[in-house]
Motif scaffolding. Sequence first.
Motif, PDB file in Angstrom:
ATOM      1  N   PRO A 254      57.573  17.077  33.692  1.00 47.12           N
ATOM      2  CA  PRO A 254      56.194  17.489  33.433  1.00 47.12           C
ATOM      3  C   PRO A 254      55.985  17.912  31.977  1.00 47.12           C
ATOM      4  CG  PRO A 254      57.038  18.554  35.408  1.00 47.12           C
ATOM      5  CD  PRO A 254      58.204  17.899  34.734  1.00 47.12           C
ATOM      6  N   ARG A 255      54.827  17.522  31.446  1.00 49.38           N
ATOM      7  CA  ARG A 255      54.395  17.951  30.112  1.00 49.38           C
ATOM      8  C   ARG A 255      52.901  17.702  30.006  1.00 49.38           C
ATOM      9  NH1 ARG A 255      58.042  13.227  27.610  1.00 49.38           N
ATOM     10  NH2 ARG A 255      59.030  13.641  29.560  1.00 49.38           N
ATOM     11  N   PRO A 256      52.238  18.340  29.075  1.00 50.03           N
ATOM     12  CA  PRO A 256      50.773  18.253  29.019  1.00 50.03           C
ATOM     13  C   PRO A 256      50.242  16.980  28.354  1.00 50.03           C
ATOM     14  CG  PRO A 256      51.559  19.773  27.361  1.00 50.03           C
ATOM     15  CD  PRO A 256      52.757  19.343  28.164  1.00 50.03           C
ATOM     16  N   PHE A 257      51.117  16.056  27.956  1.00 55.37           N
ATOM     17  CA  PHE A 257      50.684  14.810  27.313  1.00 55.37           C
ATOM     18  C   PHE A 257      51.559  13.664  27.794  1.00 55.37           C
ATOM     19  CE2 PHE A 257      53.919  16.721  24.736  1.00 55.37           C
ATOM     20  CZ  PHE A 257      54.766  15.663  24.433  1.00 55.37           C
ATOM     21  N   CYS A 258      51.062  12.466  27.700  1.00 57.71           N
ATOM     22  CA  CYS A 258      51.776  11.273  28.148  1.00 57.71           C
ATOM     23  C   CYS A 258      52.870  10.899  27.138  1.00 57.71           C
ATOM     24  CB  CYS A 258      50.785  10.125  28.302  1.00 57.71           C
ATOM     25  SG  CYS A 258      51.561   8.547  28.688  1.00 57.71           S
ATOM     26  N   PRO A 259      54.098  10.713  27.597  1.00 63.01           N
ATOM     27  CA  PRO A 259      55.166  10.315  26.680  1.00 63.01           C
ATOM     28  C   PRO A 259      55.064   8.851  26.248  1.00 63.01           C
ATOM     29  CG  PRO A 259      56.012  10.414  28.902  1.00 63.01           C
ATOM     30  CD  PRO A 259      54.596  10.928  28.952  1.00 63.01           C
ATOM     31  N   HIS A 260      54.200   8.074  26.908  1.00 58.66           N
ATOM     32  CA  HIS A 260      54.051   6.652  26.583  1.00 58.66           C
ATOM     33  C   HIS A 260      53.007   6.417  25.505  1.00 58.66           C
ATOM     34  CE1 HIS A 260      56.598   5.739  30.031  1.00 58.66           C
ATOM     35  NE2 HIS A 260      55.868   6.613  30.707  1.00 58.66           N
ATOM     36  N   CYS A 261      51.856   7.092  25.626  1.00 53.92           N
ATOM     37  CA  CYS A 261      50.755   6.842  24.679  1.00 53.92           C
ATOM     38  C   CYS A 261      50.250   8.108  23.989  1.00 53.92           C
ATOM     39  CB  CYS A 261      49.603   6.126  25.376  1.00 53.92           C
ATOM     40  SG  CYS A 261      48.623   7.189  26.468  1.00 53.92           S
ATOM     41  N   ALA A 262      50.833   9.265  24.332  1.00 58.77           N
ATOM     42  CA  ALA A 262      50.451  10.569  23.777  1.00 58.77           C
ATOM     43  C   ALA A 262      49.083  11.052  24.243  1.00 58.77           C
ATOM     44  CB  ALA A 262      50.535  10.591  22.250  1.00 58.77           C
ATOM     45  N   GLY A 263      48.504  10.375  25.232  1.00 58.22           N
ATOM     46  CA  GLY A 263      47.223  10.803  25.778  1.00 58.22           C
ATOM     47  C   GLY A 263      47.340  12.161  26.455  1.00 58.22           C
ATOM     48  N   ARG A 264      46.276  12.935  26.402  1.00 60.58           N
ATOM     49  CA  ARG A 264      46.274  14.263  27.017  1.00 60.58           C
ATOM     50  C   ARG A 264      45.444  14.324  28.298  1.00 60.58           C
ATOM     51  NH1 ARG A 264      48.864  18.242  24.631  1.00 60.58           N
ATOM     52  NH2 ARG A 264      49.642  17.893  22.542  1.00 60.58           N
ATOM     53  N   ASP A 265      44.847  13.198  28.698  1.00 59.28           N
ATOM     54  CA  ASP A 265      44.087  13.134  29.943  1.00 59.28           C
ATOM     55  C   ASP A 265      45.052  12.707  31.044  1.00 59.28           C
ATOM     56  OD1 ASP A 265      42.185  12.983  31.924  1.00 59.28           O
ATOM     57  OD2 ASP A 265      41.300  11.112  31.175  1.00 59.28           O
ATOM     58  N   VAL A 266      45.704  13.701  31.664  1.00 60.92           N
ATOM     59  CA  VAL A 266      46.719  13.422  32.674  1.00 60.92           C
ATOM     60  C   VAL A 266      46.335  14.074  33.993  1.00 60.92           C
ATOM     61  CG1 VAL A 266      48.549  13.182  30.945  1.00 60.92           C
ATOM     62  CG2 VAL A 266      48.157  15.390  32.022  1.00 60.92           C
ATOM     63  N   GLN A 267      46.847  13.503  35.067  1.00 59.17           N
ATOM     64  CA  GLN A 267      46.590  14.053  36.392  1.00 59.17           C
ATOM     65  C   GLN A 267      47.903  14.274  37.129  1.00 59.17           C
ATOM     66  OE1 GLN A 267      44.569  11.368  39.063  1.00 59.17           O
ATOM     67  NE2 GLN A 267      45.636   9.591  38.227  1.00 59.17           N
ATOM     68  N   ILE A 268      47.891  15.180  38.081  1.00 62.69           N
ATOM     69  CA  ILE A 268      49.043  15.463  38.932  1.00 62.69           C
ATOM     70  C   ILE A 268      48.800  14.743  40.253  1.00 62.69           C
ATOM     71  CG2 ILE A 268      50.263  17.291  40.171  1.00 62.69           C
ATOM     72  CD1 ILE A 268      49.222  19.166  37.849  1.00 62.69           C
ATOM     73  N   PHE A 269      49.852  14.095  40.783  1.00 64.34           N
ATOM     74  CA  PHE A 269      49.702  13.426  42.075  1.00 64.34           C
ATOM     75  C   PHE A 269      50.970  13.585  42.900  1.00 64.34           C
ATOM     76  CE2 PHE A 269      51.740  10.248  39.490  1.00 64.34           C
ATOM     77  CZ  PHE A 269      52.521   9.488  40.359  1.00 64.34           C
ATOM     78  N   LYS A 270      50.824  13.435  44.201  1.00 61.85           N
ATOM     79  CA  LYS A 270      51.946  13.524  45.129  1.00 61.85           C
ATOM     80  C   LYS A 270      52.661  12.174  45.140  1.00 61.85           C
ATOM     81  CE  LYS A 270      53.066  14.191  49.980  1.00 61.85           C
ATOM     82  NZ  LYS A 270      52.516  14.337  51.331  1.00 61.85           N
ATOM     83  N   ALA A 271      53.942  12.193  44.789  1.00 60.15           N
ATOM     84  CA  ALA A 271      54.753  10.972  44.797  1.00 60.15           C
ATOM     85  C   ALA A 271      55.202  10.667  46.221  1.00 60.15           C
ATOM     86  CB  ALA A 271      55.952  11.139  43.872  1.00 60.15           C
ATOM     87  N   SER A 272      55.681   9.451  46.417  1.00 63.95           N
ATOM     88  CA  SER A 272      56.110   9.014  47.746  1.00 63.95           C
ATOM     89  C   SER A 272      57.400   9.684  48.208  1.00 63.95           C
ATOM     90  CB  SER A 272      56.319   7.497  47.743  1.00 63.95           C
ATOM     91  OG  SER A 272      57.434   7.158  46.908  1.00 63.95           O
ATOM     92  N   GLY A 273      58.234  10.138  47.263  1.00 62.48           N
ATOM     93  CA  GLY A 273      59.526  10.699  47.637  1.00 62.48           C
ATOM     94  C   GLY A 273      60.587   9.638  47.842  1.00 62.48           C
ATOM     95  N   LYS A 274      60.250   8.392  47.590  1.00 62.64           N
ATOM     96  CA  LYS A 274      61.190   7.271  47.731  1.00 62.64           C
ATOM     97  C   LYS A 274      61.746   6.906  46.360  1.00 62.64           C
ATOM     98  CE  LYS A 274      59.884   6.313  52.077  1.00 62.64           C
ATOM     99  NZ  LYS A 274      60.547   7.110  53.046  1.00 62.64           N
ATOM    100  N   GLY A 275      62.975   6.423  46.360  1.00 61.82           N
ATOM    101  CA  GLY A 275      63.586   6.003  45.115  1.00 61.82           C
ATOM    102  C   GLY A 275      64.850   5.208  45.363  1.00 61.82           C
ATOM    103  N   ARG A 276      65.558   4.949  44.275  1.00 59.38           N
ATOM    104  CA  ARG A 276      66.824   4.222  44.334  1.00 59.38           C
ATOM    105  C   ARG A 276      67.836   4.933  43.452  1.00 59.38           C
ATOM    106  NH1 ARG A 276      67.029  -0.211  47.016  1.00 59.38           N
ATOM    107  NH2 ARG A 276      65.160  -1.268  47.651  1.00 59.38           N
ATOM    108  N   LEU A 277      69.099   4.810  43.828  1.00 63.60           N
ATOM    109  CA  LEU A 277      70.165   5.406  43.036  1.00 63.60           C
ATOM    110  C   LEU A 277      70.362   4.571  41.774  1.00 63.60           C
ATOM    111  CD1 LEU A 277      72.326   7.566  42.755  1.00 63.60           C
ATOM    112  CD2 LEU A 277      73.859   6.110  44.098  1.00 63.60           C
ATOM    113  N   TYR A 278      70.025   5.138  40.637  1.00 64.51           N
ATOM    114  CA  TYR A 278      70.104   4.438  39.358  1.00 64.51           C
ATOM    115  C   TYR A 278      71.488   4.591  38.728  1.00 64.51           C
ATOM    116  CZ  TYR A 278      68.993   3.005  34.611  1.00 64.51           C
ATOM    117  OH  TYR A 278      69.000   2.379  33.395  1.00 64.51           O
ATOM    118  N   SER A 279      72.026   5.812  38.775  1.00 68.35           N
ATOM    119  CA  SER A 279      73.329   6.097  38.177  1.00 68.35           C
ATOM    120  C   SER A 279      73.845   7.408  38.759  1.00 68.35           C
ATOM    121  CB  SER A 279      73.178   6.218  36.654  1.00 68.35           C
ATOM    122  OG  SER A 279      74.427   6.478  36.042  1.00 68.35           O
TER     123      SER A 279
END
Length: 136
Positions: A42-67
């Motif tokens: 979490p942070r108050p700005f987007c790490p991809h485009c530096a935008g500050r218009d961000v929202q919080i959402f509930k993730a699915s809780g699903k994933g894959r073992l990356y490493s």
Amino acid sequence: MSEARRARPQPTPETQHFWDGTRIGELRLQRCNACHQAYFPPRPFCPHCAGRDVQIFKASGKGRLYSYVIHHRPVPGFTPPYAIAVVELAEGPRLMSNIVDCPQTPEALQLDMPLEVAFEKLDDDITLPLFRPAKG
């Protein structure tokens, strides 16, 4: 996990929504409204485009073992061996966690294996998002 007390995360104003979510069994992420990328931590700005218009959402809780690594030395709050894992969430971001409800061996911990979140309450303030092999 062993009897010794595990280190507790320290919520900050930027991360409080995440810890509020885990306490009620929700894995919360943020998404940029400009470029639509989900991100973590979490942070108050987007790490991809530096935008500050961000929202919080509930993730699915699903994933894959990356490493992962299997840690074999004793650490307060853990009984070795235990996996320290990077989980790639279905929404895209990756986070570090532990894998539970499965043998802590290379034979059982297969890269790309489907995972689902499992919450572990440490105390009234902190509930950790851990991951286990997905059912089905």
